[in-house]
Write a protein that holds these residues in place. Structure first.
Motif, PDB file in Angstrom:
ATOM      1  N   THR A 111      27.965   9.756  10.844  1.00 25.00           N
ATOM      2  CA  THR A 111      26.581  10.227  10.868  1.00 25.00           C
ATOM      3  C   THR A 111      25.926   9.912   9.525  1.00 25.00           C
ATOM      4  O   THR A 111      26.589   9.870   8.496  1.00 25.00           O
ATOM      5  N   GLU A 112      24.628   9.678   9.565  1.00 21.01           N
ATOM      6  CA  GLU A 112      23.902   9.413   8.329  1.00 21.01           C
ATOM      7  C   GLU A 112      22.432   9.730   8.498  1.00 21.01           C
ATOM      8  O   GLU A 112      21.858   9.575   9.580  1.00 21.01           O
ATOM      9  N   ALA A 174      21.746  15.258   9.462  1.00 21.90           N
ATOM     10  CA  ALA A 174      22.888  14.360   9.654  1.00 21.90           C
ATOM     11  C   ALA A 174      24.193  15.017   9.224  1.00 21.90           C
ATOM     12  O   ALA A 174      25.236  14.853   9.862  1.00 21.90           O
ATOM     13  N   ARG A 175      24.132  15.792   8.148  1.00 24.54           N
ATOM     14  CA  ARG A 175      25.327  16.498   7.672  1.00 24.54           C
ATOM     15  C   ARG A 175      25.787  17.511   8.732  1.00 24.54           C
ATOM     16  O   ARG A 175      26.992  17.621   9.008  1.00 24.54           O
ATOM     17  N   ARG A 176      24.844  18.226   9.342  1.00 23.42           N
ATOM     18  CA  ARG A 176      25.195  19.202  10.382  1.00 23.42           C
ATOM     19  C   ARG A 176      25.788  18.514  11.600  1.00 23.42           C
ATOM     20  O   ARG A 176      26.699  19.041  12.246  1.00 23.42           O
ATOM     21  N   ARG A 177      25.277  17.347  11.932  1.00 21.95           N
ATOM     22  CA  ARG A 177      25.773  16.647  13.117  1.00 21.95           C
ATOM     23  C   ARG A 177      27.257  16.274  12.953  1.00 21.95           C
ATOM     24  O   ARG A 177      28.029  16.327  13.910  1.00 21.95           O
ATOM     25  N   ALA A 178      27.662  15.911  11.756  1.00 19.93           N
ATOM     26  CA  ALA A 178      29.075  15.595  11.524  1.00 19.93           C
ATOM     27  C   ALA A 178      29.939  16.840  11.714  1.00 19.93           C
ATOM     28  O   ALA A 178      31.033  16.775  12.293  1.00 19.93           O
ATOM     29  N   PHE A 224      32.138  12.127  10.577  1.00 22.44           N
ATOM     30  CA  PHE A 224      32.159  11.941   9.132  1.00 22.44           C
ATOM     31  C   PHE A 224      30.741  11.662   8.666  1.00 22.44           C
ATOM     32  O   PHE A 224      30.081  10.745   9.155  1.00 22.44           O
ATOM     33  N   PHE A 225      30.270  12.466   7.717  1.00 21.44           N
ATOM     34  CA  PHE A 225      28.936  12.296   7.156  1.00 21.44           C
ATOM     35  C   PHE A 225      29.008  11.264   6.030  1.00 21.44           C
ATOM     36  O   PHE A 225      29.680  11.472   5.024  1.00 21.44           O
TER      37      PHE A 225
END
Length: 427
Positions: A111-112, A174-178, A224-225
């Motif tokens: 994710t990014e 994006a961090r939350r999605r990881a 992985f973020f």
């Protein structure tokens, strides 16, 4: 007398035959020797797949700018990477380091939060590692960027632009999605272990654990973020790759390097490597409107109070350039070794892009154009006779709906008018 004539004729025929045979022999030997002198072409080793095609981009002379300034201005053609930008290097380095450290596995999702180029690079290279990609981008970036991402098979999530301090800033989302992907993977792993399937990583169907608020019902090997702003793999990609390539391709004969910064990885990695090879090489930043890095480099202060991100409802210092400029210090940028900085303008970037297209056939994106503005400003500072290198980050292909759209430019008072480099004070 007749027999004598016959003998004479026969002798002549025999002599001619011998001569022809001898001539043929020498011609054959001559051709054979010629062939032996010509070496067969050396077969270049084929690159091993997409990943091996990243990097080793050419360093070219930008003829029009070199002739106008009296300096040798060279551009590193990063737009020739498979994913079309300098960020391919970063994407490869981030994924490889994550897999080596056990933070990412085949079948996982990267994710990014990205304004475009890094996202496209991740979406390009992730499948080569057996991974998927989920990208969160601001909804005001050029539409073709999200179209490219979707065509590459990435999941694209567009969010409204907000401060980095806001929980819904695209990087924070994006961090939350990881984390969500990791939670789903953990749940399924526990379920399979309960059923007697003790597997380290899960690659099955997550439908039994689907959540309405989750974006990862199909990603079951965890997430992985990438964290391009703070992940030091970004810096290392350029310190170990781009910098050494520039040094080798220039034969070490360069006087200055200049580039803009977004995450700061490129300018940091290249500047630090080059100055370790030769402390006399001067390295500079070119900064777009609205960014605080110019103030940080020149005055030691990141930004003025009215520019502080998170203290305004709407950014009054927007720039047409994408992917460069920032109002905070990243871990990557902290590694940069800079001798000075220049402020660039949107007008200069737009005019430069059209000038290079007209005079050199270079169809460059907004950050590449700004870097070339920086190269001319450095040339004006150091004077003729010097060699200056910059980065041609990406092409204009992903900037059609804004940077290269006449109507958009009219709305922002940026219609190009220059016939030469007069916008930079060069007649």
């Amino acid at each position: 007398m007749a027999p004598v004539a016959v003998r004479t004729t026969g002798a002549v025929v025999a002599a001619i035959s011998v001569s022809l045979t001898t001539l043929s022999f020498f011609l054959y030997n001559y051709k054979s020797k010629r062939k032996s002198l010509v070496s067969p072409p050396k077969r270049k080793k084929a690159r091993n797949g997409l990943i091996d095609a990243v990097g080793n981009t050419p360093l070219i002379r930008i003829n029009s700018l070199s002739e106008a300034t009296g300096c040798e201005i060279l551009g590193k053609c990063e737009f020739l990477n498979p994913g079309g930008s300098v960020k391919d290097r970063v994407a490869v380095k981030i994924i490889e380091e994550a897999m080596e450290s056990g933070q990412l596995f085949k079948g996982g999702v990267v994710t990014e939060g990205s304004a475009g180029s890094t996202a496209i690079s991740l979406a390009t290279v992730a499948p080569a590692y057996g991974c998927k990609c989920h990208v969160v981008i601001p909804d005001d970036v050029a539409i073709e960027k999200s179209q490219i991402l979707e065509a590459l098979g990435a999941t694209v999530e567009r969010v409204r632009p907000v401060s980095i301090t806001h929980r819904d800033h695209y990087v924070n989302v994006a961090r939350r999605r990881a984390l969500e992907a990791n939670k789903l993977a953990t749940k399924l792993q526990k379920a399979e272990q309960t059923d007697g399937k003790d597997t380290l990583q899960v690659n099955g169907d997550c439908s039994d654990y689907e959540k309405q608020d989750s974006a990862f019902s199909s990603y079951c090997s965890g997430g992985f973020f990438a964290d391009q702003f703070e992940n030091m793999a970004n810096f290392r990609a350029h310190y170990e790759g781009t910098g050494p390539e520039i040094w080798e391709q220039s034969g070490g004969r360069l006087d200055a390097f200049v580039a803009a910064a977004g995450t700061g990885g490129t300018v940091a990695g290249v500047s630090r490597f080059l100055q370790e090879q030769n402390p006399n090489i001067k390295c500079f930043l070119i900064d777009p409107p609205g960014s605080g890095l110019f103030n940080k480099v020149t005055r030691g202060v990141m930004y003025t109070r009215e520019e502080a991100e998170g203290k305004r409802l709407k950014n009054p210092f927007d720039t047409i350039t994408e992917g460069i400029g920032i109002n905070r210090l990243t871990e990557n940028f902290k590694m940069a070794k800079l001798d000075g900085a220049f402020r660039g303008t949107d007008t200069e970037a737009v005019e430069m892009s059209r000038y290079l297209l007209k005079n050199d056939g270079l169809f460059l994106g907004s950050s590449s154009a700004m870097n070339c503005v920086g190269a001319v400003k450095v040339a004006q500072l150091v004077g003729p006779g010097h060699t200056i290198v910059t980065i041609l980050c990406d092409s204009g292909m992903r900037h059609l709906s804004k940077f290269y759209d006449p109507q958009y430019l009219v709305q922002h008072g940026l219609t190009p008018k220059a016939t030469g480099l007069e916008f930079l004070g060069i007649s």
